[in-house]
Design an enzyme around this catalytic site. Structure first.
Site, PDB file in Angstrom:
ATOM      1  N   HIS A   1      -3.648  -5.400   1.274  1.00 41.34           N
ATOM      2  CA  HIS A   1      -3.358  -5.756   2.542  1.00 41.34           C
ATOM      3  C   HIS A   1      -3.880  -6.924   2.678  1.00 41.34           C
ATOM      4  CE1 HIS A   1      -2.451  -1.615   4.133  1.00 41.34           C
ATOM      5  NE2 HIS A   1      -3.376  -1.220   3.443  1.00 41.34           N
TER       6      HIS A   1
ATOM      7  N   CYS B   1       0.759  -1.147  -0.172  1.00 41.74           N
ATOM      8  CA  CYS B   1      -0.083   0.045  -0.079  1.00 41.74           C
ATOM      9  C   CYS B   1       0.926   1.183  -0.028  1.00 41.74           C
ATOM     10  CB  CYS B   1      -0.950  -0.042   1.136  1.00 41.74           C
ATOM     11  SG  CYS B   1      -2.357   1.211   0.815  1.00 41.74           S
TER      12      CYS B   1
END
Length: 492
Positions: free
Chosen positions: A432, A333
């Protein structure tokens, strides 16, 4: 006050007293007894968040509690999520969607408004479920936060629900914590408290009994349970980084994670912490990145400022040296965005507008945009020299990354994700939770240099952790006193 089937609230004397774990355990106990139950936390402050199936964002603790109930998480289980982006400000997320950035003073006044959607969400859960297990936040005895409270007794009074208070004896001062917390409440709030729970007890219970008798005599409140310390418990932390690891194997992969100032979703690394072949080390401010096989740059709520922090620590030069020596680097991310050529924030989404030079290992550039990407995803992951494997995870990011090609390492239903750089030494992805699926975890660890992987089933470990807590509660809590109408189901 007699508790009803409608709700029970778990408050704590301090942060990390055990509210989240106790709430998850109660959810699992009730679900195992055939009671239709849901979790709820009116206001959560955490950088660990989860994405619901319909694209909303809630605290991870409530997602785990929903799993304990055997149900799908929804935004109504955590209607207000605060994600700190400075020491005095946070992004305010209401019923799953980012509303605005507010400083502490501004949000304190806004709490009068936010009580409306909080009560709406709670009411919807009460309509659907037999009972709701509610988790408080911090302590109800914070005098400076009592006005307009939506997280503890302010909510309990508004919703008219009974409360139990939990304290952590392992830190010491448990009787002062419980007695003092009760004393600082108003009379109506004290009347709402139906008992205490003492958490993380080690030793002979007989040595505690005189203190329990004193507490019950002084307060008129029963101690509903003394819960033993559970060593090696696998249950996701709400916000603080958990550093406990599983028993190590003889040969381990060395993995380092630089801890950024606004590190988010560090629960990404829980599967690695519990992996017997991985030695996971978190690297804090002022520390050198140790010799490693793999360095992982985590996600962050403030990507440009944390990129500057990373460089100020000298970690960029340490990463460069690590790569020259043949090591691998991964970014998740915000860490993925940092690995690219630039990060631009023209609208000041995360602070002052401007552009930052990335680390330059990937041929990508990112522009931060007002609309946050929130979605659960699944697809395939193809690491260099390996066959595609199944992968699943979730995305939470404000950036739009350009330069991603069709042959990207991650192929999802809605398009490609991620990139390799430096002839396969560097890997970045938005996903994630990418280590939670055995096949994807094996593929990444193989790429990093681990052979003959023995990756445990993380979903099973999490289920076992929830069951351990539920078993403990059934053995050490007077559950029939909490729910007399279901007393026959709680026979010990």
């Amino acid at each position: 006050m007699q508790p009803t089937t409608r709700a029970l609230m778990v408050q704590g004397t301090t942060s990390d007293a055990g509210k989240s774990v106790l709430a998850a355990g109660l959810c699992r106990v009730l679900a195992r007894k055939g009671i239709h139950v849901a979790p709820f936390k009116s206001q959560n402050m955490a950088l660990n968040s989860a994405v619901t199936r319909d694209g909303g964002e809630i605290g991870r603790a409530q997602a785990v509690q929903a799993q304990a109930c055997g149900i799908e998480p929804t935004v109504h289980m955590n209607p207000v999520l605060l994600k700190p982006n400075t020491d005095i400000g946070a992004q305010v997320i209401v019923q799953g969607k980012a509303l605005a950035d507010m400083d502490a003073v501004g949000y304190h006044g806004y709490k009068k408004v936010v009580m409306g959607p909080i009560m709406e969400s709670f009411g919807l859960l009460q309509q659907e479920f037999e009972t709701v297990i509610i988790e408080g936040a911090g302590s109800p005895a914070e005098i400076n936060l009592r006005e307009n409270d939506v997280a503890n007794m302010g909510f309990a009074e508004n919703a008219d629900v009974p409360v139990i208070i939990v304290a952590d004896i392992d830190r010491g001062g448990v009787f002062a914590h419980l007695y003092g917390t009760l004393a600082l409440l108003s009379q109506s709030e004290q009347d709402r408290v139906i008992g205490f729970v003492i958490n993380r007890f080690r030793g002979d219970i007989k040595l505690l009994e005189s203190g329990l008798d004193w507490l019950e005599q002084k307060t008129g409140k029963p101690v509903l349970g003394v819960l033993p310390y559970l060593h090696g418990l696998m249950l996701e932390a709400e916000d603080a980084i958990d550093v406990q690891q599983s028993a190590p194997a003889e040969h381990q992969l060395q993995v380092a994670v630089p801890v950024l100032t606004r590190v988010s979703n560090h629960t990404d690394f829980d599967p690695l912490r519990m992996h017997p072949q991985v030695n996971l080390r978190f690297v804090g401010k002022g520390q050198q990145i140790p010799p490693s096989d793999l360095i992982i740059i985590p996600g962050t709520k403030s990507v440009r400022s944390d990129l500057a922090f990373l460089k100020s620590q000298g970690w960029d030069t340490q990463i460069a040296r690590h790569l020259r020596l043949g090591g691998k680097v991964m970014g998740i991310c915000g860490g993925y965005q940092m690995l690219g050529e630039s990060i631009s924030d023209p609208n000041g989404i995360e602070g002052e507008s401007g552009i930052s030079a990335g680390l330059g290992y990937l041929q990508t550039s990112t522009v931060l945009a007002p609309e946050k990407q929130l979605k659960q995803v699944s697809g395939t992951l193809t690491m260099p020299g390996q066959q595609p494997v199944a992968v699943r995870g979730y995305e939470i990011h404000a950036g739009v990354t350009e330069g991603v090609k069709e042959d990207a390492p991650v192929r999802l239903a809605d398009g490609p994700d991620g990139q390799f750089g430096l002839d396969g030494q560097v890997f970045g992805t938005y996903l994630h939770g990418i280590f939670e699926q055995q096949s994807a975890c094996d593929a990444i660890l193989n790429w990093a240099g681990l052979t003959a992987t023995q990756t445990p089933d993380f979903d099973q470990l999490r289920e076992q952790g929830i069951d351990r807590v539920a078993d403990m509660l059934e053995a050490h809590m007077d559950l029939a006193r909490l729910w007399p109408q279901w007393a026959d189901r709680f026979q010990r």
